[in-house]
Design an enzyme around this catalytic site. Structure first.
Site, mmCIF file in Angstrom:
data_model
loop_
_atom_site.group_PDB
_atom_site.id
_atom_site.type_symbol
_atom_site.label_atom_id
_atom_site.label_comp_id
_atom_site.label_asym_id
_atom_site.label_seq_id
_atom_site.Cartn_x
_atom_site.Cartn_y
_atom_site.Cartn_z
ATOM 1 N N GLU A 45 0.868 -1.170 0.000
ATOM 2 C CA GLU A 45 0.000 0.000 0.000
ATOM 3 C C GLU A 45 0.908 1.225 0.000
ATOM 4 O OE1 GLU A 45 -2.150 0.945 3.577
ATOM 5 O OE2 GLU A 45 -3.533 2.269 2.517
ATOM 6 N N ARG A 272 6.041 -12.726 9.733
ATOM 7 C CA ARG A 272 6.615 -11.425 9.412
ATOM 8 C C ARG A 272 7.952 -11.280 10.113
ATOM 9 N NH1 ARG A 272 2.185 -7.563 10.836
ATOM 10 N NH2 ARG A 272 3.650 -6.029 10.057
ATOM 11 N N LYS A 282 4.224 0.260 10.380
ATOM 12 C CA LYS A 282 4.249 1.520 9.638
ATOM 13 C C LYS A 282 3.689 2.656 10.475
ATOM 14 C CE LYS A 282 3.419 0.184 4.951
ATOM 15 N NZ LYS A 282 2.580 0.420 3.771
#
Length: 570
Positions: A45, A272, A282
């Site tokens: 994104e 992750r 983020k």
RNA sequence: UGUCCGAUGGUGUAAUGGUAACACAGCUGGUUUUGGUCCAGCCGUUCAAGGUUCGAAUCCUUGUCGGACAACCA
């Protein structure tokens, strides 16, 4: 020096065991699925800069495609125009290329599929599988139930197809306020999986989109866009992180309504990347930037790719690190020392050794003729014979590191002290005869030594001395700024404390700026991004932001392993 | 009191029914004109209990512990 040179480290796959994803893929291949086609995608994104966790996904997505002769698309998941910016798109593309991967002409955007997704939504309505809900977000949320209690059905769930179609059209025409209505899929309010409880698939947002402008007043939710986008692109393997595991049944449900053959992307979830002494979300990285705890997304203390690059990390070292930590379904916490090891391992082979004194102390060699100077040859990199050699100017006055002199040294201190002999790297053995001290402050002002002309480097005459020091000729050195970076947080898991905010664990000493460093003259022409080993100190890189031609600023990438500091602690 | 997913040295991974291996970290020692590099050595009965089997880290059962899931975010 090139960052993207592939070493043998990345090419020894034949001996390496397969990770669980590669095993699945090879099973699929052996069964002849998708005509043996392998097609992945990296779907960021564009709402922030890429960090090393994204690099883990990039290496997998592009790496799998490379390994199995397939393709990997770059697709920007741009379904939320209120958060996304073109600046981020450009930085993402730069970072992927820097890592050494390429998507050729396959640069896609989820927004490319807005019309197709809308048509699919209409299709769902026609099938009685989607409806417009007039309720507020709060009410919908309440009706959703909890993980242990079933939800209740919306009173609008059984509207007529005609009314749903009409309302959706009017939503998109901008006739209703944001939040007034949503389109929901009609799945199962009693499902044990919360994502199946009539998920919202379209919301009203009267925000222009960076690609579609004002065309749309409604935008699809990620869950309604992601799986279908993979399907539209012919993706065979949709690799994503563990948290999307519970979304998979919903993606499958949508594809069931959409597909006209056996083909469907196979989603496989992996763990992750978590790193000690840093944060990776983020949202938290954005907070560090916006609240000025760091100087920007590319601050060398950030785990962003642009930050690591500016810090002096090579792309290869990051790829090797990711290769070492692997892909599993276990939520691991990776030790930052392994990343540091990876960059030392790479730079040890590539970086030329140079002389730099960060905290200078003047040494006067009393028996070296005044006004005289000579050029001494030194090897650029003992680990790389190809790197050749250069010369270093030597003269009567030099600088050494202040820490390398002690008035009253302990037994294990192999450096300079009254009456002691040390070698100056690539030069002579010198002996400390005397020193001058400011008795007010206790500061050592100057050290007086004699040198032994017989012991010139390479002359073959060399007595055994315990210590070897780095140095620069005072007359020839130039002043430069050097920035020492340390960990941004002084806690292993800054965001792992329930009662404390991660900001509380910021390391106040994560940046030390030294302005009076003495560097050997050859460094004057160092160019942005160029990497060196400052002998006995660490790996340093010319900062790409603050450096000017002829006035480089250096960032410390990582210190050398330091056995002495461990001895000292005891 | 739900559903899904996990668990192998301090950390991360491997072993895919056949001697628990590798890397990092740590600790010893050797080489060294970088206290770097390099080299050698040390450091685990695989979460637990049962079962299947000649043989289990691996398969089965139960349990324990951990993670994910209730944004009109992605």
């Amino acid at each position: 020096m090139s960052d993207n040179k592939n070493s043998s480290d990345t090419n020894n796959e034949q001996t390496k065991s397969l990770n669980f994803i590669e095993q699945f893929i090879e099973e699929d291949l052996s069964q002849g699925k998708n005509d043996n086609r392998i097609h992945t995608r990296f779907p960021p994104e564009p709402n922030g800069y890429l960090h090393i966790g994204h690099a883990k996904a990039i290496c997998l997505d592009f790496g799998i495609a490379e390994k199995y002769n397939g393709k990997c698309n770059l697709r920007f998941d741009d379904t939320n125009p209120s958060k996304e910016e073109i600046e981020y798109i450009n930085s993402i593309k730069e970072d992927i290329h820097w890592l050494g991967f390429d998507w050729e002409d396959r640069e896609y955007y989820t927004s490319d599929y807005f019309q197709k997704l809308y048509d699919f939504a209409v299709d769902l309505i026609n099938k009685g599988l989607a409806y417009v809900d007039d309720q507020s977000a709060e009410i919908i949320s309440e009706q959703k139930g909890t993980p242990t209690e079933a939800g209740v059905e919306s009173p609008y769930r059984n509207r007529s197809v005609e009314e749903n179609l009409e309302l959706l059209k009017r939503m998109n025409n901008g006739e209703f306020d944001e939040g007034a209505r949503v389109l929901r899929a009609k799945v199962d309010m009693a499902s044990s999986n919360m994502h199946m409880r009539d998920p919202i698939i379209y919301r009203i947002m009267k925000v222009p989109h960076h690609r579609t402008g004002n065309k749309w007043n409604i935008y699809p939710m990620y869950d309604f866009a992601h799986g279908q986008s993979d399907y539209f692109e012919g993706i065979t393997h949709s690799l994503c992180t563990l948290e999307f595991e519970v979304h998979r049944p919903l993606y499958d449900w949508f594809i069931d309504q959409l597909k006209d053959s056996d083909y469907r992307p196979r989603q496989i979830e992996f763990n992750r990347l978590n790193l000690t002494y840093t944060v990776m979300s983020k949202r938290k990285l954005l907070q560090l930037v916006e609240q000025n705890y760091v100087e920007g997304w590319d601050d060398p203390r950030m785990p962003t790719l642009s930050g690591l690059r500016r810090r002096g990390y090579t792309a290869l070292s990051i790829r090797n690190f990711i290769d070492k930590i692997g892909y599993t379904k276990y939520e691991a916490m990776n030790d930052i020392t392994l990343l540091e090891h990876s960059v030392r391992e790479d730079l040890n082979k590539k970086a030329n050794r140079v002389m730099a004194v960060l905290d200078p102390l003047k040494v006067i060699i009393t028996n070296y003729p005044e006004g005289e100077e000579e050029e001494l040859e030194t090897v650029n990199n003992p680990e790389d014979p190809e790197a050749g050699s250069r010369t270093l100017p030597f003269s009567r006055e030099i600088f050494i590191e202040r820490k390398d002199f002690m008035e009253d040294p302990p037994r294990k201190f192999f450096r300079m002290g009254p009456g002691r002999e040390v070698r100056l790297k690539s030069a002579y053995i010198i002996k400390c005869e005397d020193y001058k001290k400011d008795h007010e402050t206790g500061e050592i002002i100057e050290v007086y030594c004699t040198y032994d002309p017989e012991t010139k480097s390479g002359s073959g005459v060399s007595r055994k001395v315990k210590g070897t020091l780095h140095w620069v000729s005072a007359k020839h050195a130039f002043n430069a700024e050097v920035r020492l970076y340390d960990r941004l947080f002084n806690d292993e898991t800054p965001d792992g404390h329930k009662d404390k905010d991660f900001i509380e664990f910021l390391n106040p000493d994560s940046l030390t700026i030294l302005k009076n460093c003495k560097l050997e003259p050859s460094l004057k022409s160092a160019v942005k991004g160029e990497k060196f080993q400052f002998t006995r100190l660490g790996y340093f890189c010319v900062d790409n932001k603050y450096s000017k031609p002829g006035a480089p600023v250096f960032n410390r990438t990582v210190a050398l392993r330091d056995t002495w500091s461990k001895i000292k602690k005891k």
